[in-house]
Design a protein around this motif. Sequence first.
Motif, PDB file in Angstrom:
ATOM      1  N   LEU A  33     -34.354 -44.360  64.332  1.00 34.24           N
ATOM      2  CA  LEU A  33     -34.701 -43.966  63.039  1.00 34.24           C
ATOM      3  C   LEU A  33     -35.656 -42.804  63.193  1.00 34.24           C
ATOM      4  O   LEU A  33     -36.032 -41.901  62.196  1.00 34.24           O
ATOM      5  N   GLY A  34     -36.491 -42.918  64.418  1.00 28.06           N
ATOM      6  CA  GLY A  34     -37.533 -41.895  64.566  1.00 28.06           C
ATOM      7  C   GLY A  34     -38.977 -42.195  64.648  1.00 28.06           C
ATOM      8  O   GLY A  34     -39.719 -41.300  64.767  1.00 28.06           O
ATOM      9  N   PHE A  35     -39.198 -43.608  64.535  1.00 33.94           N
ATOM     10  CA  PHE A  35     -40.463 -44.141  64.790  1.00 33.94           C
ATOM     11  C   PHE A  35     -40.715 -44.277  66.085  1.00 33.94           C
ATOM     12  O   PHE A  35     -42.157 -44.206  66.316  1.00 33.94           O
ATOM     13  N   ARG A  36     -39.969 -44.036  67.124  1.00 34.59           N
ATOM     14  CA  ARG A  36     -40.266 -44.109  68.558  1.00 34.59           C
ATOM     15  C   ARG A  36     -39.444 -42.751  68.807  1.00 34.59           C
ATOM     16  O   ARG A  36     -38.308 -42.529  68.597  1.00 34.59           O
ATOM     17  N   LEU A  44     -27.595 -40.185  69.246  1.00 39.11           N
ATOM     18  CA  LEU A  44     -26.098 -39.844  68.834  1.00 39.11           C
ATOM     19  C   LEU A  44     -25.166 -41.304  69.362  1.00 39.11           C
ATOM     20  O   LEU A  44     -24.195 -41.233  69.131  1.00 39.11           O
ATOM     21  N   LEU A  45     -25.594 -41.441  70.677  1.00 41.69           N
ATOM     22  CA  LEU A  45     -24.995 -42.753  71.225  1.00 41.69           C
ATOM     23  C   LEU A  45     -25.131 -43.931  70.402  1.00 41.69           C
ATOM     24  O   LEU A  45     -24.195 -44.834  70.150  1.00 41.69           O
ATOM     25  N   LEU A  46     -26.220 -44.065  69.801  1.00 39.29           N
ATOM     26  CA  LEU A  46     -26.513 -45.171  68.792  1.00 39.29           C
ATOM     27  C   LEU A  46     -25.752 -45.129  67.661  1.00 39.29           C
ATOM     28  O   LEU A  46     -25.301 -46.017  66.960  1.00 39.29           O
ATOM     29  N   LEU A  81     -22.451 -47.267  65.164  1.00 40.65           N
ATOM     30  CA  LEU A  81     -22.405 -47.511  63.736  1.00 40.65           C
ATOM     31  C   LEU A  81     -21.422 -46.938  62.857  1.00 40.65           C
ATOM     32  O   LEU A  81     -21.012 -47.457  61.790  1.00 40.65           O
ATOM     33  N   MET A  82     -20.550 -45.906  63.315  1.00 40.73           N
ATOM     34  CA  MET A  82     -19.713 -45.196  62.701  1.00 40.73           C
ATOM     35  C   MET A  82     -18.782 -46.055  61.945  1.00 40.73           C
ATOM     36  O   MET A  82     -18.315 -45.620  60.762  1.00 40.73           O
ATOM     37  N   ASP A  83     -18.014 -46.947  62.634  1.00 44.41           N
ATOM     38  CA  ASP A  83     -16.873 -47.785  62.329  1.00 44.41           C
ATOM     39  C   ASP A  83     -17.365 -48.529  61.022  1.00 44.41           C
ATOM     40  O   ASP A  83     -16.510 -49.123  60.137  1.00 44.41           O
ATOM     41  N   PHE A  84     -18.704 -48.979  60.590  1.00 48.28           N
ATOM     42  CA  PHE A  84     -19.274 -49.834  59.773  1.00 48.28           C
ATOM     43  C   PHE A  84     -19.568 -49.083  58.315  1.00 48.28           C
ATOM     44  O   PHE A  84     -19.396 -49.355  57.438  1.00 48.28           O
ATOM     45  N   LEU A  85     -19.572 -47.783  58.596  1.00 49.80           N
ATOM     46  CA  LEU A  85     -20.170 -46.865  57.478  1.00 49.80           C
ATOM     47  C   LEU A  85     -18.805 -46.702  56.530  1.00 49.80           C
ATOM     48  O   LEU A  85     -17.765 -46.731  56.787  1.00 49.80           O
ATOM     49  N   TYR A 104     -20.560 -37.669  55.932  1.00 47.88           N
ATOM     50  CA  TYR A 104     -21.946 -36.984  55.579  1.00 47.88           C
ATOM     51  C   TYR A 104     -22.636 -36.929  57.147  1.00 47.88           C
ATOM     52  O   TYR A 104     -23.167 -35.885  57.332  1.00 47.88           O
ATOM     53  N   TRP A 105     -22.474 -38.201  57.909  1.00 47.86           N
ATOM     54  CA  TRP A 105     -23.352 -38.132  58.944  1.00 47.86           C
ATOM     55  C   TRP A 105     -22.707 -37.330  59.931  1.00 47.86           C
ATOM     56  O   TRP A 105     -23.417 -36.751  60.783  1.00 47.86           O
ATOM     57  N   GLN A 106     -21.493 -37.214  59.958  1.00 51.69           N
ATOM     58  CA  GLN A 106     -20.651 -36.350  60.918  1.00 51.69           C
ATOM     59  C   GLN A 106     -21.093 -34.989  60.752  1.00 51.69           C
ATOM     60  O   GLN A 106     -21.228 -34.224  61.738  1.00 51.69           O
ATOM     61  N   ARG A 107     -21.224 -34.442  59.523  1.00 54.91           N
ATOM     62  CA  ARG A 107     -21.712 -33.532  59.434  1.00 54.91           C
ATOM     63  C   ARG A 107     -23.120 -32.923  59.341  1.00 54.91           C
ATOM     64  O   ARG A 107     -23.447 -31.709  59.364  1.00 54.91           O
ATOM     65  N   ASN A 108     -23.921 -33.811  59.568  1.00 55.81           N
ATOM     66  CA  ASN A 108     -25.327 -33.544  59.644  1.00 55.81           C
ATOM     67  C   ASN A 108     -26.062 -34.556  60.913  1.00 55.81           C
ATOM     68  O   ASN A 108     -27.114 -35.085  60.816  1.00 55.81           O
ATOM     69  N   ILE A 109     -25.441 -34.296  61.885  1.00 62.75           N
ATOM     70  CA  ILE A 109     -25.709 -35.055  63.357  1.00 62.75           C
ATOM     71  C   ILE A 109     -27.091 -34.428  63.652  1.00 62.75           C
ATOM     72  O   ILE A 109     -27.765 -35.220  64.326  1.00 62.75           O
TER      73      ILE A 109
END
Length: 363
Positions: A90-93, A99-101, A105-109, A116-121
């Motif tokens: 998320l960006g806290f660390r 992108l590997l993480l 998740l992609m199959d669950f979205l 949306y997330w593919q377009r906003n990598i």
Amino acid sequence: MSDLSQKVDFNFIRYANCWEDADILLRGLSPHADSRILSIASAGDNSFSLLTTDPEAVVAVDVNAVQSYLVELKKWAIKYFTHDEVLQFLGFRSCDARLLLLDRLMDFLSPDARVYWQRNIGQIEKGIIHQGKFERYFQLFARRVLPFIHSRSDVAALLAPKDEPAQRAYYHRHWNTWRWRLFFKIFFSRSVMGWLGRDPQFLKEVGITVGEYIFKKAKRHLQKVQAQQNLFLRYSLTGNFGDLLPHYLQPGNFEKIKANIDKLHIRQGYVESVVDEFGHFDYMNLSNIFEYMDKLIFKQTAEKLIASLSPNGRMAYWNLMVPRRISGIFPWQMTYERDLSQTLTREDNGFFYNQFIVDQKNG
């Protein structure tokens, strides 16, 4: 509120974090286990926090589809990642493998969220919690404006541990300069905030001088010990949360939320549509949605929400700069929990809000 989507651009992330205090929300609602909770989604944080109460269901709703995609992303990250992986993703660390993480998740979205997330990598790579319009507004203040007023060492001294008399003394002797007063009021004025932070439509019902109002709220809070560990203030002054974590990501809370994550249901639309789908709720987190409504729409929305609230159920919501209280217009149906509301308002880390309101439906 039905025409808001025609006036406001909802094609991007407005809030990458919730800017409302989850601790006072939980204390205000005090949900019992196995309850049904309606929650304004925003960035999802406080909806996740409500899962610590072991509910039957939390339904997170937002009119902005992109906010729903963000909540989805966080939901699946919480379910499938370790605590440390979530903080990195998320960006806290810091992290070089976001992108590997994301690939995990992609199959669950949902299909729309995946597109949306593919377009906003790029947003993922930079740390999604820093990519909302509101967050970029604070980053601009912390990195471009504040250095003309105070040095990093000044900021560190303001936030350093000390007792309240020392905190007040530092504010008056070192912090509250003419530069601070001038630039703060300009940057947080209606025009600049509407341009860079919130949409001007969200300020339409505001009838006060915005910069002066926020300055007075900040002035009171910066003199309190509470300011030293306030993650909202930390981000506003530094552009980052540092070592502070929101309620939903604090270790003990995170594990309970992870165990209950499947109880979170995400919907895109207005709260009225969720009421039609799910029926009654025992508790409602309504954020500050009434700020955006004129008095007629506020009344109509309140009537529908009251009808779907269980007897003795509670609503909690914030007023920023527009006074709205459901128990004030429907006192025969709702009771204002005055003492509780005022106590929690004083303790609110969202110091910029005018009041936190808890209304309870008459049994």
